[in-house]
Design a protein around this motif. Structure first.
Motif, mmCIF file in Angstrom:
data_model
loop_
_atom_site.group_PDB
_atom_site.id
_atom_site.type_symbol
_atom_site.label_atom_id
_atom_site.label_comp_id
_atom_site.label_asym_id
_atom_site.label_seq_id
_atom_site.Cartn_x
_atom_site.Cartn_y
_atom_site.Cartn_z
ATOM 1 N N LYS A 195 -2.772 53.955 -11.259
ATOM 2 C CA LYS A 195 -1.528 53.268 -11.614
ATOM 3 C C LYS A 195 -1.083 52.333 -10.506
ATOM 4 O O LYS A 195 -0.411 51.356 -10.737
ATOM 5 N N LYS A 196 -1.462 52.687 -9.266
ATOM 6 C CA LYS A 196 -1.002 51.879 -8.137
ATOM 7 C C LYS A 196 -2.029 50.802 -7.818
ATOM 8 O O LYS A 196 -2.615 50.769 -6.741
ATOM 9 N N ASN A 197 -2.243 49.947 -8.778
ATOM 10 C CA ASN A 197 -3.215 48.882 -8.613
ATOM 11 C C ASN A 197 -2.477 47.647 -8.114
ATOM 12 O O ASN A 197 -2.173 46.739 -8.857
ATOM 13 N N ASN A 198 -2.176 47.674 -6.798
ATOM 14 C CA ASN A 198 -1.299 46.644 -6.256
ATOM 15 C C ASN A 198 -2.041 45.357 -5.917
ATOM 16 O O ASN A 198 -2.937 45.363 -5.081
ATOM 17 N N TRP A 199 -1.652 44.295 -6.560
ATOM 18 C CA TRP A 199 -2.180 42.992 -6.158
ATOM 19 C C TRP A 199 -1.502 42.568 -4.871
ATOM 20 O O TRP A 199 -0.371 42.989 -4.604
ATOM 21 N N ALA A 228 -3.272 38.562 -8.338
ATOM 22 C CA ALA A 228 -4.634 38.949 -7.948
ATOM 23 C C ALA A 228 -5.268 37.902 -7.036
ATOM 24 O O ALA A 228 -5.991 38.226 -6.106
ATOM 25 N N ASP A 229 -4.995 36.627 -7.321
ATOM 26 C CA ASP A 229 -5.549 35.554 -6.490
ATOM 27 C C ASP A 229 -4.593 34.366 -6.442
ATOM 28 O O ASP A 229 -3.542 34.373 -7.086
ATOM 29 N N MET A 283 -10.379 51.227 -9.268
ATOM 30 C CA MET A 283 -9.192 50.356 -9.335
ATOM 31 C C MET A 283 -8.328 50.654 -10.554
ATOM 32 O O MET A 283 -7.482 49.865 -10.924
ATOM 33 N N SER A 284 -8.592 51.794 -11.223
ATOM 34 C CA SER A 284 -7.861 52.013 -12.467
ATOM 35 C C SER A 284 -6.621 52.899 -12.251
ATOM 36 O O SER A 284 -5.947 53.238 -13.199
ATOM 37 N N LEU A 301 5.939 37.249 -4.814
ATOM 38 C CA LEU A 301 5.440 37.868 -6.045
ATOM 39 C C LEU A 301 4.056 38.451 -5.783
ATOM 40 O O LEU A 301 3.440 38.186 -4.753
ATOM 41 N N HIS A 302 3.591 39.253 -6.729
ATOM 42 C CA HIS A 302 2.253 39.811 -6.616
ATOM 43 C C HIS A 302 1.312 39.062 -7.550
ATOM 44 O O HIS A 302 1.694 38.703 -8.665
ATOM 45 N N GLU A 321 -4.732 31.346 -7.600
ATOM 46 C CA GLU A 321 -4.525 30.609 -8.844
ATOM 47 C C GLU A 321 -3.477 31.332 -9.704
ATOM 48 O O GLU A 321 -2.561 30.711 -10.261
ATOM 49 N N MET A 322 -3.609 32.658 -9.788
ATOM 50 C CA MET A 322 -2.640 33.426 -10.554
ATOM 51 C C MET A 322 -1.267 33.402 -9.879
ATOM 52 O O MET A 322 -0.233 33.392 -10.544
ATOM 53 N N LEU A 354 0.631 40.568 -2.035
ATOM 54 C CA LEU A 354 1.934 39.910 -2.077
ATOM 55 C C LEU A 354 1.789 38.470 -1.586
ATOM 56 O O LEU A 354 1.087 38.219 -0.608
#
Lengths: 97, 311
Positions: free
Chosen positions: A4-8, A32-33, A1-2, A29-30, A35-36, A10
């Protein structure tokens, strides 16, 4: 997951601008979960008291109608003008109806 | 197939010509989609890079209030970038690809941000002139034919007005100060005036994207029209607080009802555009560093989200 294209994922954001009104779509918006996503939505879409409640929904959970289907979905209502009150012409003496 | 495509294209052009709106899932010509992706993503990149020259002064703002104001303004610029990336994504591009293009130097952003911010007065000049020019460009975009872009611009314009007013108020305050402070404000105007006028892009004689974009209602006014508006509006604002516009050719023209002004240094414009401005390299390096330094935060958040989803 490191990479550059570590897309959360949408998320679509809906805001209730004040009590008594429904939630309205404001953008996406993007995050991770969930809550974020709420936290980011607060920073991106409500910096000036634009809202009192936020909904976030994963964009891929939304099913939308297709523009090609507009005719099938919405046209049948066109020939049912009798569903509107103005279809009925009543004498002027009839008030408040 | 070609005939169908031709027909769709004709219907699209007619529909847009009636000033109607296009939404993400509607059919649109490839050229329309491409030009919007280019314009919206460049616009988003400009908002993001635009944070750099101003963040330079956050720690050195002259008062706590000015610091809070500048922080709020820079946060707005981040927000504007995000509204715009969100609008660009509705056209079927991936935000990560857009950002990768910015970081690699492939994508453009507004050249104005390749100039350095040397004094506090530059925070005034940027808000007043750079945000002023941005508003001039952006207000017509609130009526752009592409719905998501128009809606993003409506939000941006609402917030941009605060940016311009706080900038002018910095200039006003300096012009009420000591001789040194006045000189600082004047020097700042001298440096930012021409680059601000360049923000409207090449002169109409040389603008490549204009006419098709006008037909598609992406653009409403020509570069030169908007530039003239900017000059007409700004000159009296400068005079009001005792600042002098650095243009010896500037004078009111009674016949046209507009100010005549000097020729822009197009060589400088093209030079900065092609990457040789005073700060092009520094800006991209700063963006890349911020992106790389933040990688562990993004990774940690992903790992945390994954762990939680397994519970």
């Amino acid at each position: 997951m490191s990479d550059k294209k570590n897309n959360w994922p949408l998320w679509e954001v809906f805001i209730r601008s004040r009590q008594g009104l429904g939630h309205k779509h404001v953008g996406s918006l993007h995050a991770a979960d969930a809550e974020m996503a709420i936290g980011n939505a607060r920073d991106v879409y409500t910096r000036r008291q634009e809202g009192v409640s936020i909904w976030v929904i994963p964009s891929d959970a939304i099913t939308a109608s297709a523009p090609e289907d507009s005719e099938a979905l919405y046209d049948p209502a066109n020939d049912k003008i009798y569903r509107h009150p103005t279809f009925y012409v009543l004498p002027d003496e009839v008030n408040h109806m | 197939m070609n005939a169908t495509h031709e027909k769709l294209r004709e219907e699209f052009d007619a529909y847009v010509a009636e000033d109607k709106k296009i939404e993400p899932k509607d059919w649109m010509p490839d050229g329309y989609r491409k030009t919007l992706i280019r314009q919206i993503s460049q616009h988003a990149h400009s908002e993001v890079v635009g944070m750099l020259p101003e963040s330079n002064w956050i720690t050195r703002a002259p008062s706590l209030q000015r610091k809070a104001i500048l922080l709020a303004k820079v946060q707005d610029e981040a927000g504007h970038g995000l509204y715009l990336y969100s609008a660009a994504e509705t056209l079927g591009v991936d935000r990560a690809d857009l950002i990768a293009d910015l970081l690699s130097g492939k994508a453009r952003y507004s050249s104005i941000f390749n100039y350095p911010t040397l004094t506090w007065a530059d925070m005034g000049a940027i808000g007043w002139l750079v945000d002023g020019a941005a508003i001039m460009n952006q207000v017509p975009l609130c009526r752009c034919s592409y719905g998501p872009y128009a809606r993003a611009m409506t939000r941006v314009c609402r917030e941009e007005s605060f940016h311009q007013r706080q900038g002018y108020s910095i200039m006003m305050e300096l012009m009420k100060g000591t001789e040194d402070q006045k000189a600082m404000a004047q020097d700042s105007l001298n440096r930012w005036w021409w680059p601000s006028l360049m923000m409207f892009g090449p002169s109409d004689k040389h603008s490549t994207h204009s006419s098709q974009n006008m037909k598609w209602n992406i653009k409403r006014f020509s570069n030169d029209e908007l530039r003239q508006r900017m000059v007409d509006m700004t000159v009296p604002q400068a005079e009001l607080i005792g600042l002098k516009i650095p243009d010896s050719d500037l004078k009111w023209n009674n016949e046209t009802g507009h100010y005549d002004f000097g020729e822009i240094d197009w060589e400088e414009f093209n030079n900065v555009l092609s990457g040789n401005g005073p700060c092009n390299k520094e800006r991209l390096e700063a963006r890349n560093k911020a992106h790389d330094d933040g990688a562990w935060v993004r990774e940690a958040a992903s790992a945390y989200a994954e762990k939680k989803s397994k519970k």
